[in-house]
Design a protein around this motif. Structure first.
Motif, short mmCIF file in Angstrom:
data_model
loop_
_atom_site.label_atom_id
_atom_site.label_comp_id
_atom_site.label_asym_id
_atom_site.label_seq_id
_atom_site.Cartn_x
_atom_site.Cartn_y
_atom_site.Cartn_z
N VAL A 1 -3.52 3.76 -2.20
CA VAL A 1 -3.59 2.72 -3.22
C VAL A 1 -3.13 1.42 -2.59
O VAL A 1 -2.07 1.36 -1.95
CB VAL A 1 -2.73 3.05 -4.45
CG1 VAL A 1 -2.93 2.00 -5.54
CG2 VAL A 1 -3.06 4.43 -4.98
N ALA B 1 -0.53 -2.70 -11.70
CA ALA B 1 -1.55 -1.68 -11.45
C ALA B 1 -2.07 -1.09 -12.75
O ALA B 1 -3.28 -0.87 -12.91
CB ALA B 1 -0.97 -0.59 -10.55
N ASN C 1 -5.06 10.26 -0.30
CA ASN C 1 -5.35 9.12 -1.17
C ASN C 1 -4.56 7.92 -0.70
O ASN C 1 -3.57 8.04 0.03
CB ASN C 1 -5.05 9.44 -2.64
CG ASN C 1 -3.59 9.75 -2.88
OD1 ASN C 1 -2.72 8.87 -2.83
ND2 ASN C 1 -3.29 11.03 -3.14
N TRP D 1 0.83 -1.19 0.00
CA TRP D 1 0.00 0.00 0.00
C TRP D 1 0.87 1.25 0.00
O TRP D 1 2.00 1.23 0.45
CB TRP D 1 -0.95 0.02 1.20
CG TRP D 1 -0.31 -0.02 2.56
CD1 TRP D 1 -0.06 -1.12 3.32
CD2 TRP D 1 0.19 1.09 3.32
NE1 TRP D 1 0.55 -0.77 4.50
CE2 TRP D 1 0.71 0.58 4.53
CE3 TRP D 1 0.23 2.47 3.10
CZ2 TRP D 1 1.28 1.40 5.51
CZ3 TRP D 1 0.81 3.29 4.07
CH2 TRP D 1 1.31 2.75 5.26
N VAL E 1 -2.03 6.12 -9.40
CA VAL E 1 -2.26 4.73 -9.00
C VAL E 1 -1.07 3.87 -9.40
O VAL E 1 -0.50 3.15 -8.57
CB VAL E 1 -3.55 4.18 -9.64
CG1 VAL E 1 -3.73 2.70 -9.31
CG2 VAL E 1 -4.75 4.97 -9.15
N ALA F 1 -8.13 1.84 -5.25
CA ALA F 1 -7.75 3.25 -5.21
C ALA F 1 -8.74 3.99 -4.33
O ALA F 1 -9.96 3.91 -4.56
CB ALA F 1 -7.72 3.83 -6.62
#
Length: 380
Positions: free
Chosen positions: A190, A364, A188, A178, A352, A333
């Motif tokens: 991911v 990804a 944010n 992550w 991302v 995401a």
């Protein structure tokens, strides 16, 4: 006559010239910034008074944490071997108990570095802080928090802190990574996970086994494949997501004192030696945290995670160009619900894909081309 002999002696045996002393401070600081590692810089402090005065001016610092100790055990860890073992066990799962980051005081240079806080003429280091409890004669292992060690540096701009391992205890063979960006709260995150990773050099054989089409995408009927729900797959991915968010918010909370004290910080990264998780903050995000205090979770000492909007991509089998196969590959995401919703395809997909190093960045990019599933999560 005596002066002639003295002059002759000085010509035959000239005083040694230390060319290193001729280097300007700016060059030495450039070298120290290339070194970065706080322990190595501590060793540099014992070389000379000049080095001792220059090290606090270093702008690029790397802190490698030796161990993570539970708050419950930190006060009694020095009393018995049993309590130390207990702290070591709990450090593997710091989400279940509150934890702090510490250096183990095994190296004399670190003690020298901390002399900048409380110099003592007789003992290498003695501090009023409870984090510093060093006894050289008895060879006691002590702990120094990164907050205390970094207190000696006045002009840090780039800071990288590395934990000894990831917080999430996952079974062998499972992939979980992550990356989260924070300001005063989560910006944010991911998350990339897979139930297993298979290394194979025969891509033709892999393609037939993985049941992928010519574009590398698994055929589906417009809904999440059944394999996502079977064998506890959905539950596992929910655990991955929540655990990663808790780990990220706990790291963010622990950085408060460092960010508040070092106003010159422009970039901060908190990662781990396993490469499991990365928390990063840029200059604007750091300033945001100083201006707008974070909201702490009432349940534990971590930053409150806001209501979230999540986009999920799933592939039962994902074959990468290098032959690696990810089974049950899942990409999530995450952004706060209050942020404007943005499409992830196209240029927006960069945040991302760029979250992970290769070959997982490629994974990804392949996953975001698949069908997108939207989910929401309440604040916690």
């Amino acid at each position: 006559m005596g002066s002639v002999k003295l002059d002759l002696y000085s010509r035959i045996y000239p005083e040694p010239i230390d060319h290193f002393d001729m280097l300007p401070d700016s060059i030495l600081l450039l070298i120290f910034n290339k070194i970065g590692d706080v322990k190595a810089l501590g060793r540099c402090c014992v070389v000379s008074r000049r080095f001792h005065s220059l090290v606090p001016q270093v702008e690029n610092v790397v802190v490698r944490v030796d161990c993570v100790i539970s708050d419950d055990d930190s006060s009694s860890s020095g009393n018995s071997t049993a309590s130390s073992a207990s702290a070591a066990d709990k450090s593997r799962h710091p989400i279940s108990s509150l934890f702090r980051l510490f250096f183990s005081g095994l190296f004399k240079p670190i003690q020298t570095l901390t002399q900048l806080i409380t110099p003592s003429p007789r003992r290498p280091i003695v501090s009023n802080s409870e984090d510093f409890d060093y006894d050289m004669d008895q060879n006691i292992v002590t702990h120094h928090s990164p907050t205390q060690v970094l207190k000696n540096f006045d002009e840090i701009k780039l800071l990288r802190i590395e934990l000894p391992s990831g917080e999430l205890g996952i079974d062998e063979g499972i992939l979980l990574k992550w990356k989260a960006d924070f300001g005063s709260t989560l910006d944010n995150c991911v998350i990339l996970g897979a139930s297993s990773v298979i290394q194979t050099a025969n891509t033709n054989e892999c393609s037939s086994v993985c049941n992928v089409d010519s574009n590398g995408a698994e055929s589906d009927n417009g809904s999440i494949p059944e394999s996502f729900y079977t064998n506890g797959g959905l539950k596992l991915r929910v655990v991955w997501t929540i655990s990663s968010l808790i780990a990220a918010s706990a790291r963010h909370y622990l950085l408060q004192p460092i960010i508040a004290e070092h106003k010159t910080l422009e970039s901060l990264v908190l990662t781990d030696a396993d490469g499991q998780g990365v928390l990063s903050m840029n200059k604007e995000q750091l300033e945001e945290l100083r201006v707008k205090p974070l909201s702490a979770s009432s349940a534990s000492k971590r930053t409150l995670v806001p209501a979230l909007c999540m986009r999920l991509w799933y592939a039962a089998h994902l074959e990468l160009p290098n032959g690696t196969v990810l089974k049950g590959a899942t990409l999530v995401a995450i952004r706060p619900s209050e942020q404007p919703k943005k499409e992830v395809l196209g240029s927006e997909a960069n945040w991302v894909a760029s979250a992970f190093e290769e070959p997982f960045g490629t994974a990804a990019r392949m996953l975001v081309k698949r069908r997108t599933y939207c989910l929401e999560m309440n604040s916690f």
